[in-house]
Scaffold this active site. Structure first.
Site, PDB file in Angstrom:
ATOM      1  N   ASP A 104      -4.369   0.716  -5.245  1.00  0.00           N
ATOM      2  CA  ASP A 104      -3.031   0.935  -4.708  1.00  0.00           C
ATOM      3  C   ASP A 104      -2.075  -0.167  -5.145  1.00  0.00           C
ATOM      4  OD1 ASP A 104      -4.255  -1.051  -3.192  1.00  0.00           O
ATOM      5  OD2 ASP A 104      -3.450  -0.340  -1.272  1.00  0.00           O
ATOM      6  N   SER A 146       0.811  -1.216   0.000  1.00  0.00           N
ATOM      7  CA  SER A 146       0.000   0.000   0.000  1.00  0.00           C
ATOM      8  C   SER A 146       0.840   1.260   0.000  1.00  0.00           C
ATOM      9  CB  SER A 146      -0.924  -0.001   1.231  1.00  0.00           C
ATOM     10  OG  SER A 146      -1.810  -1.093   1.197  1.00  0.00           O
TER      11      SER A 146
END
Length: 612
Positions: free
Chosen positions: A483, A314
């Site tokens: 992401d 992430s």
């Protein structure tokens, strides 16, 4: 004489007081910068800095605490003398480091970290750098600080002033408990994410954030990461050749990119979808029925069908998306606030163009040092887990996605326009807990993941339906992108391109061109450049990005995995193992030239990271 039961907490307090004093000295030494801060800034610096002070105080206290535990079992040990000598030695060491930090900050603009390690082989340069320092003043500060706290320790915190008032076995249990409890301040509390520099980042003024840092904690942290951040392990060719090859990849053709907006300065709603793999998106050839709302938005807007995440974490994807910066293999630039200060940020560009900026996340922004990165991006407002009611949390991460979107909708209705708002979902992250009945049957992890993706899509659909009814919708561009991808549901190998393929969709009322698909191969690092070009905003600082809506002489995507990379061109994929020094996957038609381009990109991008 005082009872020994009080000693360990008081010894811990001694070091907390020392670090508070050290922060005060830092602020006084840099008085010209401190005067620019408000009283509220100063209060926040000390209150937020306490968490790092507690953390390093726990590390410093660990050895004396264990020594006390040992002497309860072996009374012959000279523990009082040992603690005294240990404390004096650490005091002197930390005070010397403190004054070095005071002067180095004047020249470097960042707190003492592992950077001096780079100069150990060139002591002449180190001496030259220190030549202009006020050695006498710094020596007085170090000596005075050491002496004051040595006296304070001698008369108040010395173990010889305390006596044992319990049986040795009882006190052994107490000493063991105190030693075990140190773990709590070491990691910064009970929260899921261990403490990092982000906890002190609160201001757009970098000096205010730097002042909140605990210098020895910062030094220890960066020393542990030293080899990952100061040495480039990827040397496939001469630096100049790597630079030339990378420049060739970004050679621009005549810009024939069409404009797709009907509003000159639209609002921009940048929605980042957690773990949204193309394998669950029907419009990208994935499983049908999992993301019906996203598929509908893709059909109504502009869908980039061959986009790949730059990494598989992430925090790495966030930097690639918001700064257009390549991902590192064995580390991540977001771990080092000093380096992220040098990155371009979409939020900064929009802010300079007169936009209001905000960031919404249902989880903790301290995760992976994200807060410091966003603070360096100078967002006007950061909303995270602590801004949502506890009853809206799942068991691990934070507020569910529909709660997040409700807050975003509420705020945007009163937001000054134009706005640039980033929204980051989290419910499709493991453990894949959702607040609605499961759509798909099954108890396997892949089934839970699929249901979590469906839930986020459901929450997104509700949000978009309500957003269409707002006055700001017609002048808003919505960016939808993941992401990173995910190995599920097929347990893709770490290097496989299907793990990294993700959606990238433009939609919203500000869009003039709709119902298009763009098949140009691209990476997350290209999104910022593509977006800024469409808005006629400066994109030149985003040097690792291309405009995906313009013709390219060499379309490609590049991503990294643990100590390896993949380089994709139309119809050709090559994955390279940096440890084995050979391709893991070499698709049909892959040329030696393509592999060399991939190596050049890997080498040159990591070198850029090291030099920041």
């Amino acid at each position: 004489m005082k009872r020994s039961l009080l000693y360990q907490p008081l010894y811990f307090l001694f070091w907390v007081l020392y670090f508070i004093a050290a922060r005060t000295i830092f602020l006084l030494y840099h008085d010209n910068r401190t005067q620019e801060l408000s009283q509220n800034d100063l209060w926040t610096i000390f209150t937020k800095g306490l968490r790092l002070d507690f953390s390093f105080s726990a590390y410093v206290s660990a050895i004396p605490f264990l020594a006390i535990l040992a002497t309860t079992l072996f009374p012959g040990l000279l523990v009082r003398k040992f603690i005294r000598l240990y404390t004096y030695s650490v005091l002197v060491l930390l005070s010397v480091l403190m004054v070095a930090d005071l002067e180095l900050y004047t020249y470097w603009g960042f707190r003492l970290d592992s950077t001096p390690m780079q100069y150990l082989n060139t002591p002449g340069e180190m001496a030259a750098s220190a030549a202009g320092a006020p050695i006498l003043l710094l020596s007085i500060i170090a000596l005075a600080t050491s002496l004051v706290f040595a006296l304070l320790f001698r008369f108040t915190f010395d173990y010889k002033n305390y006596h044992l008032n319990f049986s040795k076995f009882t006190y052994a249990g107490i000493a063991l408990l105190f030693s075990a409890l140190l773990v709590l301040p070491m990691r910064g509390g009970w929260q899921q994410i261990p403490i990092n520099q982000s906890v002190v980042y609160f201001s757009e003024n970098p000096y205010a954030n730097h002042a909140g840092l605990n210098m020895p904690w910062n030094l220890m942290d960066t020393m542990l990461k030293y080899n990952e951040e100061t040495r480039n392990p990827y040397h496939y060719m001469d630096h100049e050749e790597a630079a030339r090859k990378v420049a060739e990849l970004y050679t621009a053709t005549a810009d024939s990119s069409e404009k797709i907006l009907r509003v000159k300065r639209p609002n921009v709603l940048f929605i980042i979808l957690e773990s949204y793999t193309a394998k669950f998106i029907e419009s990208l050839g994935g499983e049908p029925g999992v993301t019906p709302n996203l598929d509908q938005l893709a059909s109504e807007g502009i869908s980039f069908t061959k986009l790949y995440s730059s990494g598989d974490r992430s925090e790495k994807g966030m930097v690639a998306l918001l700064s257009g910066y390549p991902v590192q293999t064995t580390t991540s630039i977001i771990k080092n606030p000093k380096k992220t200060e040098k990155l371009p940020h979409l939020s900064q560009v929009f802010k300079q163009a007169g936009y209001g900026t905000s960031y919404y996340y249902g989880g903790e922004l301290e995760f992976a040092n994200i807060r410091s990165y966003l603070q360096n991006g100078k967002y006007d407002r950061l909303i995270d887990k602590h801004d949502f009611p506890a009853e809206s949390y799942n068991s691990k991460w934070g507020a569910h996605d529909h709660v997040l979107f409700e807050r975003v909708l509420q705020d945007l209705n009163t937001e000054k326009q134009p706005f640039f708002s980033t929204v980051y979902t989290l419910s499709s992250h493991e453990p894949f807990e959702i607040p609605i009945p499961a759509k798909f049957k099954g108890d396997k992890t892949s089934d839970k993941f699929k249901n979590s993706v469906y839930y986020t899509d459901w929450a997104l659909g509700q949000f978009i339906d309500q957003a269409r009814q707002q006055t700001w919708w017609d002048s808003t561009l919505v960016v939808l992108v993941a992401d990173h991808g995910h190995p599920l549901p097929y347990d893709d190998p770490n290097y496989r391109s299907t793990k990294f393929r993700i959606p990238f969709i433009l939609t919203g009322g500000a869009l003039a061109e709709k119902g298009h698909t763009i098949e140009t191969i691209g990476s997350q690092t290209d999104i910022a450049t593509t977006l800024l070009y469409q808005l006629d905003l400066p994109y030149q600082d985003f040097k690792w990005g291309r405009n995906l809506m313009a013709k390219s002489s060499y379309p490609f995507a590049f991503y990294v995995f643990r100590d390896g990379f993949t380089f994709i061109t139309p119809g050709k994929v090559v994955s390279y193992d940096n440890i084995g020094k050979k391709p893991i996957l070499k698709g049909k038609g892959v040329t030696r030239e393509q592999l060399e381009y991939g190596k050049a990109y890997m080498q040159y991008s990591f070198e850029d990271f090291v030099r920041k």
